[in-house]
Write a protein that holds these residues in place. Structure first.
Motif, PDB file in Angstrom:
ATOM      1  N   THR A 199      49.073  33.143  19.552  1.00  0.00           N
ATOM      2  CA  THR A 199      47.698  33.595  19.818  1.00  0.00           C
ATOM      3  C   THR A 199      47.105  32.957  21.063  1.00  0.00           C
ATOM      4  O   THR A 199      46.276  33.567  21.736  1.00  0.00           O
ATOM      5  CB  THR A 199      46.788  33.303  18.608  1.00  0.00           C
ATOM      6  N   THR A 200      47.535  31.746  21.401  1.00  0.00           N
ATOM      7  CA  THR A 200      47.039  31.102  22.621  1.00  0.00           C
ATOM      8  C   THR A 200      47.466  31.896  23.847  1.00  0.00           C
ATOM      9  O   THR A 200      46.655  32.148  24.751  1.00  0.00           O
ATOM     10  CB  THR A 200      47.567  29.654  22.724  1.00  0.00           C
ATOM     11  N   ALA A 201      48.725  32.307  23.876  1.00  0.00           N
ATOM     12  CA  ALA A 201      49.218  33.112  24.997  1.00  0.00           C
ATOM     13  C   ALA A 201      48.498  34.448  25.057  1.00  0.00           C
ATOM     14  O   ALA A 201      48.124  34.913  26.132  1.00  0.00           O
ATOM     15  CB  ALA A 201      50.724  33.311  24.885  1.00  0.00           C
ATOM     16  N   LEU A 202      48.298  35.073  23.899  1.00  0.00           N
ATOM     17  CA  LEU A 202      47.585  36.358  23.860  1.00  0.00           C
ATOM     18  C   LEU A 202      46.172  36.211  24.420  1.00  0.00           C
ATOM     19  O   LEU A 202      45.711  37.048  25.194  1.00  0.00           O
ATOM     20  CB  LEU A 202      47.524  36.895  22.427  1.00  0.00           C
ATOM     21  N   LYS A 203      45.494  35.146  24.036  1.00  0.00           N
ATOM     22  CA  LYS A 203      44.132  34.911  24.522  1.00  0.00           C
ATOM     23  C   LYS A 203      44.130  34.686  26.035  1.00  0.00           C
ATOM     24  O   LYS A 203      43.263  35.197  26.743  1.00  0.00           O
ATOM     25  CB  LYS A 203      43.501  33.715  23.811  1.00  0.00           C
ATOM     26  N   MET A 204      45.105  33.903  26.515  1.00  0.00           N
ATOM     27  CA  MET A 204      45.168  33.651  27.960  1.00  0.00           C
ATOM     28  C   MET A 204      45.424  34.937  28.729  1.00  0.00           C
ATOM     29  O   MET A 204      44.802  35.182  29.766  1.00  0.00           O
ATOM     30  CB  MET A 204      46.254  32.617  28.274  1.00  0.00           C
ATOM     31  N   VAL A 205      46.338  35.766  28.211  1.00  0.00           N
ATOM     32  CA  VAL A 205      46.639  37.039  28.876  1.00  0.00           C
ATOM     33  C   VAL A 205      45.403  37.918  28.901  1.00  0.00           C
ATOM     34  O   VAL A 205      45.052  38.501  29.934  1.00  0.00           O
ATOM     35  CB  VAL A 205      47.823  37.747  28.182  1.00  0.00           C
ATOM     36  N   ASP A 206      44.712  38.018  27.771  1.00  0.00           N
ATOM     37  CA  ASP A 206      43.501  38.836  27.719  1.00  0.00           C
ATOM     38  C   ASP A 206      42.406  38.277  28.609  1.00  0.00           C
ATOM     39  O   ASP A 206      41.710  39.023  29.309  1.00  0.00           O
ATOM     40  CB  ASP A 206      42.997  38.954  26.278  1.00  0.00           C
ATOM     41  N   ASN A 207      42.232  36.947  28.619  1.00  0.00           N
ATOM     42  CA  ASN A 207      41.221  36.336  29.480  1.00  0.00           C
ATOM     43  C   ASN A 207      41.537  36.582  30.951  1.00  0.00           C
ATOM     44  O   ASN A 207      40.632  36.870  31.745  1.00  0.00           O
ATOM     45  CB  ASN A 207      41.109  34.837  29.205  1.00  0.00           C
ATOM     46  N   LEU A 208      42.804  36.473  31.295  1.00  0.00           N
ATOM     47  CA  LEU A 208      43.204  36.752  32.675  1.00  0.00           C
ATOM     48  C   LEU A 208      42.882  38.198  33.040  1.00  0.00           C
ATOM     49  O   LEU A 208      42.323  38.473  34.101  1.00  0.00           O
ATOM     50  CB  LEU A 208      44.697  36.470  32.872  1.00  0.00           C
ATOM     51  N   GLY A 209      43.219  39.123  32.172  1.00  0.00           N
ATOM     52  CA  GLY A 209      42.926  40.533  32.429  1.00  0.00           C
ATOM     53  C   GLY A 209      41.440  40.789  32.591  1.00  0.00           C
ATOM     54  O   GLY A 209      41.008  41.517  33.492  1.00  0.00           O
ATOM     55  N   LEU A 210      40.636  40.177  31.725  1.00  0.00           N
ATOM     56  CA  LEU A 210      39.181  40.334  31.820  1.00  0.00           C
ATOM     57  C   LEU A 210      38.650  39.754  33.129  1.00  0.00           C
ATOM     58  O   LEU A 210      37.794  40.367  33.780  1.00  0.00           O
ATOM     59  CB  LEU A 210      38.493  39.661  30.627  1.00  0.00           C
ATOM     60  N   LEU A 211      39.153  38.582  33.500  1.00  0.00           N
ATOM     61  CA  LEU A 211      38.731  37.982  34.767  1.00  0.00           C
ATOM     62  C   LEU A 211      39.122  38.852  35.948  1.00  0.00           C
ATOM     63  O   LEU A 211      38.330  39.043  36.878  1.00  0.00           O
ATOM     64  CB  LEU A 211      39.341  36.584  34.928  1.00  0.00           C
ATOM     65  N   GLN A 212      40.332  39.392  35.925  1.00  0.00           N
ATOM     66  CA  GLN A 212      40.768  40.259  37.022  1.00  0.00           C
ATOM     67  C   GLN A 212      39.904  41.515  37.103  1.00  0.00           C
ATOM     68  O   GLN A 212      39.574  41.966  38.199  1.00  0.00           O
ATOM     69  CB  GLN A 212      42.243  40.621  36.854  1.00  0.00           C
ATOM     70  N   ASP A 213      39.505  42.058  35.951  1.00  0.00           N
ATOM     71  CA  ASP A 213      38.610  43.216  35.951  1.00  0.00           C
ATOM     72  C   ASP A 213      37.254  42.853  36.556  1.00  0.00           C
ATOM     73  O   ASP A 213      36.680  43.620  37.333  1.00  0.00           O
ATOM     74  CB  ASP A 213      38.406  43.746  34.523  1.00  0.00           C
ATOM     75  N   GLN A 214      36.737  41.678  36.194  1.00  0.00           N
ATOM     76  CA  GLN A 214      35.454  41.232  36.730  1.00  0.00           C
ATOM     77  C   GLN A 214      35.541  40.992  38.238  1.00  0.00           C
ATOM     78  O   GLN A 214      34.634  41.365  38.984  1.00  0.00           O
ATOM     79  CB  GLN A 214      34.993  39.951  36.024  1.00  0.00           C
ATOM     80  N   ILE A 215      36.640  40.376  38.668  1.00  0.00           N
ATOM     81  CA  ILE A 215      36.840  40.120  40.094  1.00  0.00           C
ATOM     82  C   ILE A 215      36.889  41.437  40.860  1.00  0.00           C
ATOM     83  O   ILE A 215      36.269  41.582  41.918  1.00  0.00           O
ATOM     84  CB  ILE A 215      38.116  39.289  40.331  1.00  0.00           C
ATOM     85  N   GLU A 216      37.595  42.406  40.319  1.00  0.00           N
ATOM     86  CA  GLU A 216      37.693  43.718  40.982  1.00  0.00           C
ATOM     87  C   GLU A 216      36.315  44.358  41.107  1.00  0.00           C
ATOM     88  O   GLU A 216      35.960  44.887  42.168  1.00  0.00           O
ATOM     89  CB  GLU A 216      38.638  44.637  40.208  1.00  0.00           C
ATOM     90  N   ALA A 217      35.535  44.293  40.032  1.00  0.00           N
ATOM     91  CA  ALA A 217      34.185  44.876  40.067  1.00  0.00           C
ATOM     92  C   ALA A 217      33.313  44.149  41.089  1.00  0.00           C
ATOM     93  O   ALA A 217      32.558  44.782  41.841  1.00  0.00           O
ATOM     94  CB  ALA A 217      33.546  44.823  38.682  1.00  0.00           C
ATOM     95  N   LEU A 218      33.421  42.827  41.135  1.00  0.00           N
ATOM     96  CA  LEU A 218      32.637  42.053  42.095  1.00  0.00           C
ATOM     97  C   LEU A 218      33.077  42.339  43.527  1.00  0.00           C
ATOM     98  O   LEU A 218      32.242  42.435  44.436  1.00  0.00           O
ATOM     99  CB  LEU A 218      32.739  40.558  41.789  1.00  0.00           C
ATOM    100  N   GLN A 219      34.382  42.492  43.740  1.00  0.00           N
ATOM    101  CA  GLN A 219      34.874  42.809  45.086  1.00  0.00           C
ATOM    102  C   GLN A 219      34.366  44.172  45.536  1.00  0.00           C
ATOM    103  O   GLN A 219      34.007  44.343  46.701  1.00  0.00           O
ATOM    104  CB  GLN A 219      36.403  42.758  45.119  1.00  0.00           C
ATOM    105  N   GLU A 220      34.312  45.127  44.613  1.00  0.00           N
ATOM    106  CA  GLU A 220      33.774  46.447  44.953  1.00  0.00           C
ATOM    107  C   GLU A 220      32.304  46.335  45.335  1.00  0.00           C
ATOM    108  O   GLU A 220      31.859  46.953  46.311  1.00  0.00           O
ATOM    109  CB  GLU A 220      33.954  47.414  43.787  1.00  0.00           C
ATOM    110  N   GLN A 221      31.542  45.541  44.579  1.00  0.00           N
ATOM    111  CA  GLN A 221      30.123  45.345  44.898  1.00  0.00           C
ATOM    112  C   GLN A 221      29.968  44.676  46.265  1.00  0.00           C
ATOM    113  O   GLN A 221      29.101  45.056  47.057  1.00  0.00           O
ATOM    114  CB  GLN A 221      29.449  44.489  43.826  1.00  0.00           C
ATOM    115  N   ALA A 222      30.800  43.670  46.532  1.00  0.00           N
ATOM    116  CA  ALA A 222      30.731  42.964  47.808  1.00  0.00           C
ATOM    117  C   ALA A 222      31.055  43.909  48.965  1.00  0.00           C
ATOM    118  O   ALA A 222      30.373  43.897  49.995  1.00  0.00           O
ATOM    119  CB  ALA A 222      31.688  41.763  47.806  1.00  0.00           C
ATOM    120  N   GLU A 223      32.081  44.735  48.811  1.00  0.00           N
ATOM    121  CA  GLU A 223      32.447  45.685  49.866  1.00  0.00           C
ATOM    122  C   GLU A 223      31.328  46.696  50.088  1.00  0.00           C
ATOM    123  O   GLU A 223      31.051  47.082  51.229  1.00  0.00           O
ATOM    124  CB  GLU A 223      33.769  46.391  49.535  1.00  0.00           C
TER     125      GLU A 223
END
Length: 95
Positions: free
Chosen positions: A3-27
């Protein structure tokens, strides 16, 4: 997978989604600031400088390749043209 690995994978995915959204806003904001034209624009915390490069010169590699009898496919693969390149850079203001 534990479950620790699953949480890390999901957290990474969520962070990458947030980063992508923020990069779009910045652009989007960069594009809007670039529409103001070349110059320096100050906010209360940051300053953005917009510079226009009206022309970018490059070597006529196609002609060089032609003289060297390079295949047309190879020349086309590496051919680019750039005009009116506008860049914006934002930095924190110094207090």
């Amino acid at each position: 997978m534990d479950t620790t690995a699953l949480k890390m994978v999901d957290n990474l995915g969520l962070l990458q989604d947030q980063i992508e959204a923020l990069q779009e806003q910045a652009e989007d904001l960069k594009s809007k600031i670039k529409l103001l034209g070349a110059g320096t624009y100050r906010g209360s915390m940051y300053v953005t400088t917009v510079k226009l490069t009206p022309e970018k010169k490059t070597v006529a590699w196609a002609k060089v390749a032609q003289e060297l009898k390079a295949p047309a496919d190879l020349v086309a693969k590496y051919t680019t043209v750039s005009y009116n390149i506008m860049a914006a850079q934002t930095e924190p203001l110094e207090n």
